[in-house]
Design an enzyme around this catalytic site. Structure first.
Site, PDB file in Angstrom:
ATOM      1  N   TRP A  22      -2.640   8.577  -4.189  1.00  0.00           N
ATOM      2  CA  TRP A  22      -3.450   8.200  -5.349  1.00  0.00           C
ATOM      3  C   TRP A  22      -4.806   7.627  -4.938  1.00  0.00           C
ATOM      4  CZ3 TRP A  22      -5.635   3.708  -7.327  1.00  0.00           C
ATOM      5  CH2 TRP A  22      -6.074   3.779  -8.662  1.00  0.00           C
ATOM      6  N   SER A  82       2.685   8.851  -0.079  1.00  0.00           N
ATOM      7  CA  SER A  82       2.633   8.018  -1.274  1.00  0.00           C
ATOM      8  C   SER A  82       2.836   8.871  -2.532  1.00  0.00           C
ATOM      9  CB  SER A  82       1.308   7.233  -1.279  1.00  0.00           C
ATOM     10  OG  SER A  82       1.367   6.151  -2.168  1.00  0.00           O
ATOM     11  N   LEU A  83       1.878   8.892  -3.463  1.00  0.00           N
ATOM     12  CA  LEU A  83       1.999   9.770  -4.642  1.00  0.00           C
ATOM     13  C   LEU A  83       2.173  11.226  -4.211  1.00  0.00           C
ATOM     14  CD1 LEU A  83       1.775  10.333  -7.746  1.00  0.00           C
ATOM     15  CD2 LEU A  83      -0.701  10.418  -7.432  1.00  0.00           C
ATOM     16  N   MET A 147      -6.930   0.214  -1.856  1.00  0.00           N
ATOM     17  CA  MET A 147      -7.010   0.436  -0.402  1.00  0.00           C
ATOM     18  C   MET A 147      -6.598  -0.826   0.351  1.00  0.00           C
ATOM     19  SD  MET A 147     -10.512   2.501   0.219  1.00  0.00           S
ATOM     20  CE  MET A 147     -11.120   3.634  -0.996  1.00  0.00           C
ATOM     21  N   ASP A 210       5.009  -2.298   4.777  1.00  0.00           N
ATOM     22  CA  ASP A 210       4.489  -1.730   3.529  1.00  0.00           C
ATOM     23  C   ASP A 210       4.814  -2.630   2.333  1.00  0.00           C
ATOM     24  OD1 ASP A 210       3.702  -0.092   1.422  1.00  0.00           O
ATOM     25  OD2 ASP A 210       4.547   1.730   2.310  1.00  0.00           O
ATOM     26  N   HIS A 238       1.162   0.756   4.652  1.00  0.00           N
ATOM     27  CA  HIS A 238       1.329   1.932   3.788  1.00  0.00           C
ATOM     28  C   HIS A 238       0.703   3.211   4.368  1.00  0.00           C
ATOM     29  CE1 HIS A 238       2.456   3.668  -0.056  1.00  0.00           C
ATOM     30  NE2 HIS A 238       1.228   4.076  -0.288  1.00  0.00           N
TER      31      HIS A 238
END
Length: 258
Positions: A22, A82-83, A147, A210, A238
């Site tokens: 994302w 992630s996404l 971020m 994370d 992350h």
């Protein structure tokens, strides 16, 4: 202007697709591409609404998938961060002839935390709704906050944020409609019950530090999906593909060669 997604393809070997998360774009993968293109034909996409695909838009995972299908290679290894992990998982579930192996990176089948019916670790719903509100007011600041959240906890947090920011700013900024749609997916999507239907080999990669995908998720999924593999990067938050780039690439290569 073309309504197709932007893809960058380089290297020789088995097809490997990299899907960003994302607020980002395909430039986040540059280090990974440089390391892997000697062994793979690497396909990096800007998802609808992001980077060089900012003119496109998709409201949900299947709309994203339909746009990916136009140029995605068949029988490729899909790596989703992630996404992007939700996107790659959706492809493995619903368009499995395109996916030979699935790798999710710092991803979760359900990003939002829940207390009912069972406790599920994740991003608190109020954090996601705050991001949605902030996004409407000032989306550039919101992306920068995200971020910082992604890198938080990593020993190289400052360097990670710098790299993420350089990647985002190197291409057109994402369109706000797609950012909102992406946050809605992070809030609403829950693929947990569908995961056992995945028929291809799967590797789940996590960062021990994370804050968005807590390490407890790795343990819960390890129990639910005993046939899958997992690896935890001990120094990463992350973005393990940046923080521990060499180890990340060697995990990918060894999984691909099995």
């Amino acid at each position: 202007m073309s309504d197709t997604l932007y893809w960058h393809v380089s290297g020789q070997g088995p097809d490997l697709v990299l899907v960003h998360g994302w607020g980002m774009n395909g430039a986040v993968w540059q280090q990974t591409v440089d390391a892997l293109e000697a062994d793979f034909r690497v396909h990096v996409v800007d998802l609808p609404g992001y980077g060089h695909s900012a003119h496109c838009h998709a409201q949900d995972l299947e709309e994203i998938a339909q746009q990916l299908l136009a140029e995605a290679p068949k029988r490729a290894i899909w790596v989703g961060w992630s996404l992007g992990g939700l996107v790659a998982t959706h492809m493995a579930l619903h368009h499995s002839d395109y996916v030979s192996k699935l790798v999710t990176v710092a991803s979760s089948p359900k990003f939002a935390a829940a207390k009912e019916p069972v406790l599920w670790r994740g991003i608190q719903p109020n954090v996601l709704s705050a991001f949605t509100e902030q996004l409407v007011e000032d989306f550039q600041t919101t992306i920068e906050r995200f971020m910082a959240l992604q890198a938080m906890g990593s020993p190289s947090a400052r360097q990670d944020v710098k790299q993420l920011k350089q990647a985002v700013l190197s291409r057109p900024l994402p369109n706000p409609d797609s950012l909102l749609a992406g946050l809605k997916m992070l809030s609403d999507v829950d693929l947990r019950e569908q995961l056992p239907e995945i028929s291809v080999p799967m590797l789940r990669l996590y960062g021990r530090l994370d804050g968005l995908v807590p390490i407890k998720v790795a343990k819960d999924l390890g129990r639910a999906l005993p046939h899958t593999e997992q690896y935890i990067f001990t120094q990463s938050s992350h973005a393990p593909f940046m923080t521990e780039a060499d180890a990340f690439c060697s995990e990918l290569v060894s999984f691909a060669q099995k």
